[in-house]
Write an enzyme that holds these catalytic residues in place. Sequence first.
Site, short mmCIF file in Angstrom:
data_model
loop_
_atom_site.label_atom_id
_atom_site.label_comp_id
_atom_site.label_asym_id
_atom_site.label_seq_id
_atom_site.Cartn_x
_atom_site.Cartn_y
_atom_site.Cartn_z
N GLU A 197 3.55 4.23 -0.48
CA GLU A 197 4.31 4.77 -1.60
C GLU A 197 5.19 5.91 -1.11
O GLU A 197 4.98 6.41 0.00
CB GLU A 197 3.35 5.30 -2.68
CG GLU A 197 2.47 4.24 -3.31
CD GLU A 197 1.52 4.79 -4.34
OE1 GLU A 197 0.70 4.01 -4.85
OE2 GLU A 197 1.61 6.01 -4.64
N ILE A 230 7.66 -1.73 1.83
CA ILE A 230 6.75 -2.87 1.77
C ILE A 230 7.41 -4.07 2.46
O ILE A 230 8.45 -4.56 2.01
CB ILE A 230 6.40 -3.23 0.31
CG1 ILE A 230 5.84 -1.99 -0.42
CG2 ILE A 230 5.42 -4.39 0.27
CD1 ILE A 230 4.64 -1.36 0.24
N LEU A 269 0.81 -1.21 0.00
CA LEU A 269 0.00 0.00 0.00
C LEU A 269 0.85 1.27 0.00
O LEU A 269 0.60 2.19 -0.76
CB LEU A 269 -0.94 -0.02 1.21
CG LEU A 269 -1.89 1.17 1.39
CD1 LEU A 269 -2.83 1.29 0.19
CD2 LEU A 269 -2.70 1.01 2.67
N ARG A 285 -4.84 -3.87 13.37
CA ARG A 285 -4.32 -2.77 14.19
C ARG A 285 -4.29 -3.10 15.69
O ARG A 285 -3.28 -2.82 16.35
CB ARG A 285 -5.10 -1.49 13.93
CG ARG A 285 -4.50 -0.29 14.66
CD ARG A 285 -5.18 0.99 14.27
NE ARG A 285 -4.95 1.31 12.88
CZ ARG A 285 -5.89 1.30 11.94
NH1 ARG A 285 -7.12 0.97 12.25
NH2 ARG A 285 -5.61 1.61 10.70
N SER A 345 1.29 7.22 15.36
CA SER A 345 0.58 7.66 16.56
C SER A 345 -0.24 8.92 16.30
O SER A 345 -1.36 9.07 16.82
CB SER A 345 1.57 7.92 17.70
OG SER A 345 2.18 6.71 18.12
N GLU A 346 0.29 9.83 15.48
CA GLU A 346 -0.45 11.05 15.16
C GLU A 346 -1.72 10.75 14.38
O GLU A 346 -2.76 11.40 14.57
CB GLU A 346 0.46 12.00 14.36
CG GLU A 346 1.62 12.58 15.15
CD GLU A 346 2.75 11.57 15.37
OE1 GLU A 346 3.63 11.85 16.21
OE2 GLU A 346 2.76 10.50 14.72
N GLN A 359 17.62 1.82 30.42
CA GLN A 359 18.21 2.73 31.39
C GLN A 359 18.57 2.00 32.69
O GLN A 359 19.65 2.21 33.26
CB GLN A 359 17.24 3.88 31.69
CG GLN A 359 17.86 5.05 32.44
CD GLN A 359 18.83 5.84 31.58
OE1 GLN A 359 18.82 5.72 30.35
NE2 GLN A 359 19.66 6.65 32.20
N GLU A 385 1.29 0.89 10.13
CA GLU A 385 -0.14 0.62 10.29
C GLU A 385 -0.86 1.73 11.06
O GLU A 385 -1.79 1.49 11.82
CB GLU A 385 -0.37 -0.75 10.94
CG GLU A 385 0.01 -1.90 10.01
CD GLU A 385 -0.40 -3.24 10.54
OE1 GLU A 385 -1.56 -3.40 10.95
OE2 GLU A 385 0.44 -4.16 10.53
#
Length: 410
Positions: A135, A166, A133, A249, A373-374, A343, A370
């Site tokens: 590009e 991909i 999907l 997802r 976050s935005e 850490q 997939e």
Amino acid sequence: MTAFSLNPEQIAWCAELRTLADEQLKPLAEKGEPGRVNRPLVQALGELGLLDRLFAGEGPGGSAASRTPHATSGALGLCLLRESLAHACTEAETALALQGLGAHPVAAYGSARQREQWLGPARAGHAVAAFALSEPGAGSDAAALALSAAPDGPSSWRLTGEKCWISNAPEADFYTVFARTTPGAGARGVTAFLVPADRAGLTGTPLDMLSPHPIGALAFDGVTVTGEDVIGEPDRGFRVAMTTLNRFRPSVGAFAVGMAAAALDATLAHTAERDAFGGKLKDLQAVAHQVAEMATRTEAARLMVHAAAAAYDRGEPDIAKRAAMAKLIATEAAQYVVDAAVQLHGARALQRGHLLEHLYREVRAPRIYEGASEVQRAIIAKELYAEQQPAGDSATRRAPRSATPEEPSA
């Protein structure tokens, strides 16, 4: 959200999967070459019946009625599977997920011929699948994809353009390719095609990425496809893509939870044994509070992932919002937990070959692929405001679900 807990059968199955991954899949993963498809590992996933579980109950259209109501099946079963494998062997988890992502459109929307020719080999691990999907100019705004499918007769097209980032490219045996059949139509002008890797005009090159996954770019130089190659219906391919991404997802969140759990377990063991300042590292309040925070975020993410998957299996209408929330919180939590684990381990965790060095490289990508976050926050906000709109208000009615921006698999 509905309160959620696993039943004894599911708990036992998760423990069994962790053992299987550690004893049978991890040795195969360790023999693989970074950045290349590990075919023996994919075949082992097929022989063990794990790839079969990716498609259990799936039928044409992927309707809720076609899903198998079983404790270890459906979207929840997929989440339990991915989390358990990720805890012991991220390479096995990734190989399984990429196979599912690439072949799911065929399972859910493919013709009888496509399913017979490609789905059986994919489920057995004999044919490697890929979901094409992304590009160079269409990532988060997947509806803007530009790979052209120009008409070449009454029922054939020529694909011209590029795909990038991909997974499993350029070594896959077949690709689910999304191309623009109607210029200027946005999400409504995209068609999904099943393109065998040996189709004339199709070439690919591998990409060297932070995580050692097989990822590449594809070039289409007038690749011929016909009506027999269409997955679903012409100009309805975006629905195929979004259905696939919505199914997978929440399980991306499960992958993240598995990594977080592995990092947490390693940290509990390390801080309980490590001598520091006249006692054990765990006796320092700053360390103990950090570990408590890591555990709380991991469990919160796990519960949201399980709830979203269970909602998908029940066919509830708000799955887009729930799936976005689950992926967002799980991938962000995993990044925090793995970073905190590094850490607390100190320099040893930065040494090549250490579990946390491996997880540190692995955990970054799921916050992007997939659905970055935005993008997840944009989906959540859109769904929340749509829920506030008066019924029948045509001026403010929500846009079609298919127009939701998404980020394809890296």
